[in-house]
Design an enzyme around this catalytic site. Structure first.
Site, PDB file in Angstrom:
ATOM      1  N   SER A 124       9.899   9.229   0.884  1.00 17.85           N
ATOM      2  CA  SER A 124       8.757   9.599   1.729  1.00 17.85           C
ATOM      3  C   SER A 124       9.185  10.468   2.901  1.00 17.85           C
ATOM      4  O   SER A 124      10.326  10.385   3.370  1.00 17.85           O
ATOM      5  CB  SER A 124       8.086   8.339   2.294  1.00 17.85           C
ATOM      6  OG  SER A 124       7.590   7.540   1.267  1.00 17.85           O
ATOM      7  N   GLU A 239      10.653  -0.312 -11.577  1.00 13.41           N
ATOM      8  CA  GLU A 239      10.479  -1.285 -10.498  1.00 13.41           C
ATOM      9  C   GLU A 239       9.358  -2.290 -10.792  1.00 13.41           C
ATOM     10  O   GLU A 239       9.395  -3.418 -10.324  1.00 13.41           O
ATOM     11  CB  GLU A 239      10.211  -0.511  -9.208  1.00 13.41           C
ATOM     12  CG  GLU A 239       9.186  -1.115  -8.292  1.00 13.41           C
ATOM     13  CD  GLU A 239       8.843  -0.164  -7.157  1.00 13.41           C
ATOM     14  OE1 GLU A 239       8.645  -0.668  -6.076  1.00 13.41           O
ATOM     15  OE2 GLU A 239       8.798   1.067  -7.361  1.00 13.41           O
TER      16      GLU A 239
END
Lengths: 386, 294
Positions: A124, A239
């Site tokens: 990010s 994930e």
């Protein structure tokens, strides 16, 4: 439909349980939340303990059901969470395993498994959150090196990490998904500055990372140049599925503790309180079933290995359904704790008050609930993109 | 652990879906709304297909399957909005002559003293003296109420579970309908499903369906009363809330008699009452939570 475990799985569970009884009392005392070097040493030490006992690669090589059992048992026994090993074990490691060269795998994977190196994540950016692919951190090629300049945000464990899995823009002219590359950046490289970010819970769980002309060898690129978006999606899909097993177990335990507290302080006499707790109990039981469902769905016929793309072993968009419901349930859990505590919910020394604050990140981190709804609507239901 | 449908279970569900699409498609459904009454021919056909005798041993003329298979069949019944006291007749198979074959229609006193299809049923399980007819909100479920029926005497677990399975099926129907409408209805030059406000309603419809699905299926495997209570809460929410949101996606058309959404909502309301008091389910769960907490 079968909810019972095979004799092999039950034996794995029994052996693990037996081992945990012996291993946990030998752990050093838990470091304080602000003691970052202490937390690093503690988390790496736990990973080393797992490695010595033969459990180090349970996240990678075990079947999803074995992983489910491992996470359920370790959480139930009160074992440490992956902590500082999170990115190495669950993001960067699986990516390198799936997309790296033999040399890259040899360089980075053993040190993750043995609890020797910590990884953090540089995905990010201040201007690239939900729209991650619009990231602007620039990597300019200079001979055998990339020269990287930009900034990253929400990076957990940045203060104590050895490596950063970094997404950079290598081709600014290409469409945004096609100009990104995946680099392994050493965190001690000149030009890397880490500034801790204080969360609303008062702690410094993550950091901003500023990159000023940081030189990263081209040999540290995993996957082809400008193919980093695809490489990353392998990581992100890995994930999901068993990502929240331990947390669901923990939430059920907390719910029981809240019920006991309500019984002790008289709030249990309020039928509204009882009914809300009863509903939450139903919710967390259902979330456990959803986990079992997703894990069963993710069982590859021939154990696909970490991050193997395109095989049934990689849990897919079902993870979005789970995350939407779980993140809300977790917030409701700690809101109900506050209802039971009454005025005590305003006292940071009381149990669950800090957890209540931390729970606010769950509908935002790793894809906001709004983004998750878009994923469900577009990829599962087939609605048109907006 | 393999918490997924087996191939046989998939085939069973597909077979029932196909049978119901053929025998109780939309036209028949709408015809039933205009001409209320139980279709005895369809009832016997369901009996022949094993709908009621599904869990009876083969030696007793049944199919010899278990509760998980029954749940899949009732999910399809709920998806088709199949009318009639299906759960009561299924549960009476083996005990009431003719129930398994569909010759005998059996109804039962459900939650809150509610009795469905009393005038059409051949046999009633439970005490119905003094039953009073209601002007039923659901055009496909005639209702009576037994006055003074003890609120505490909730319906038995399997009755609640199969009702939850029907709720799950109706929730699936509302999700499919909402998505279908959102893909085809255009406003502002685009399918309304391209707008996030609509898209997110549809996503939440699916999330509730999937949570209800695993809760209902798990309860079918364990037959645990606590799992069943949890399943009924999730399924009631998925069906009732799902129909409401589907109606919203349909906009003005959702408010009309002509569109089927109201049939889903009304049936979901009836079943939510049939399953007994929601408060009781919540209290049962709360009590179990305390036991587990020690």
């Amino acid at each position: 439909m079968d909810l019972s475990y095979t004799p092999e799985q039950e034996e794995f569970r029994a052996r693990l349980r037996e081992w945990l009884v012996k291993a946990l009392p030998a752990l050093p005392p838990k470091p304080s939340p602000d003691d970052w070097p202490g937390r690093r040493a503690y988390d790496l030490g736990w990973q080393r303990t797992l490695y010595d006992a033969g459990y180090a690669d349970v996240h990678w090589d075990a079947s999803p059901t074995m992983r489910l059992i491992f996470l359920e048992e370790t959480e139930t026994a009160g074992a440490p969470y992956v902590g500082a090993n999170f990115v190495g074990l669950l993001h960067a490691g699986p990516t390198i395993a799936a997309e790296g060269t033999a040399g890259q795998r040899d360089r980075w994977l053993p040190s993750i498994l043995r609890g020797e190196e910590v990884w953090c994540q540089g995905f990010s950016e201040p201007d690239a959150g939900s729209d991650l692919a619009s990231l602007r951190t620039r990597a300019r090629r200079d001979g055998d090196e990339y020269v990287v300049t930009g900034s990253k945000i929400w990076t957990s464990h940045a203060e104590v990490a050895d490596w950063c899995e970094l997404l950079v823009r290598t081709d600014p002219a290409a469409p945004k998904h096609r100009g990104i590359s995946w680099l392994a950046m050493p965190m001690d490289a000149p030009g890397v500055t880490v500034r801790p970010l204080r969360t609303l819970a008062g702690s410094t769980e993550f950091a901003e990372v500023f990159l000023d002309e940081v030189r990263v060898p081209v040999a540290n690129r995993v996957g082809e140049e400008n193919d980093g978006w695809r490489v990353t999606m392998v990581t992100l899909s890995f994930e999901r599925g068993t990502a929240f097993v331990g947390e669901v177990v923990a939430c059920r335990r907390v719910l029981g503790e809240i019920a006991r507290e309500a019984r002790a302080n008289g709030r249990w006499d309020d039928s509204g309180v009882r009914r809300r707790l009863g509903r939450l109990y139903a919710e967390f039981r259902a979330l456990w079933r959803l986990t079992q469902w997703n894990v069963s769905e993710g069982e590859a016929p021939s154990g696909g290995g970490p991050g193997a793309p395109g095989v049934p072993g990689v849990p897919g968009v079902g993870g979005s359904v789970f995350k939407l419901r779980y993140s809300r349930a977790r917030q409701e859990l700690f809101d109900s704790a506050a209802e039971v505590l009454g005025v005590g919910a305003l006292d940071l020394e009381q149990p669950w008050v800090v957890d209540r604050l931390s729970s606010l990140s769950y509908t935002i981190a790793a894809g906001t609930s709004e983004i998750q709804r878009n994923i469900v609507a577009e990829r599962i239901l087939g609605l048109p993109k907006g | 652990m393999r918490f997924q449908l087996t191939d046989d279970q998939r085939d069973l569900r597909g077979g029932v879906r196909e049978l119901l699409a053929r025998r109780f498609g939309r036209e028949v459904l709408r015809g039933a709304v205009e001409r209320p009454g139980l279709d005895r021919g369809l009832w016997r056909e369901l009996g022949e297909a094993g709908f009621f005798g599904l869990r009876l041993a083969e030696a007793a003329g049944g199919v010899g399957l278990g509760v998980p298979e029954a749940v899949l069949v009732f999910e399809e019944a709920g998806r088709a909005l199949l009318p009639g006291p299906l759960v009561a007749t299924h549960l009476a198979a083996g005990a009431v002559p003719g129930a398994a074959t569909g010759e005998t229609v059996v109804t039962a006193v459900g939650g809150g003293g509610l009795v469905e299809w009393l005038d059409e049923a051949d046999v009633v399980v439970g005490e119905v003296s003094g039953a009073v007819a209601l002007r039923s909100v659901d055009p496909l479920t005639p209702l009576h109420r037994v006055p003074g029926a003890p609120a505490a005497a909730g319906p038995d677990d399997l009755f609640v579970l199969l009702t939850a399975a029907e709720q799950l099926g109706t929730a699936v129907r509302t999700c499919e309908a909402a998505v279908q409408h959102a893909r085809t209805r255009e406003q502002f030059g685009r399918p309304i499903g391209a707008f996030q406000a609509v898209k997110h309603l549809c996503a939440e419809l699916l999330v509730r369906v999937e949570v209800a699905r695993v809760a209902v299926y798990a309860a079918a495997v364990t037959a645990d009363p606590v799992d069943i209570a949890a399943a009924r809460l999730a399924a009631d929410e998925a069906a009732v809330r799902g129909a409401r949101d589907c109606l919203q996606v349909y906009g003005g058309m959702g408010f009309t008699w002509e569109v089927d959404v109201h049939l889903c909502l009304k049936r979901a309301w009836v079943r939510a009452e049939r399953g007994g008091s929601i408060t009781e389910s919540e209290e049962l769960l709360a009590g179990e939570l305390l036991v587990e907490a020690g």
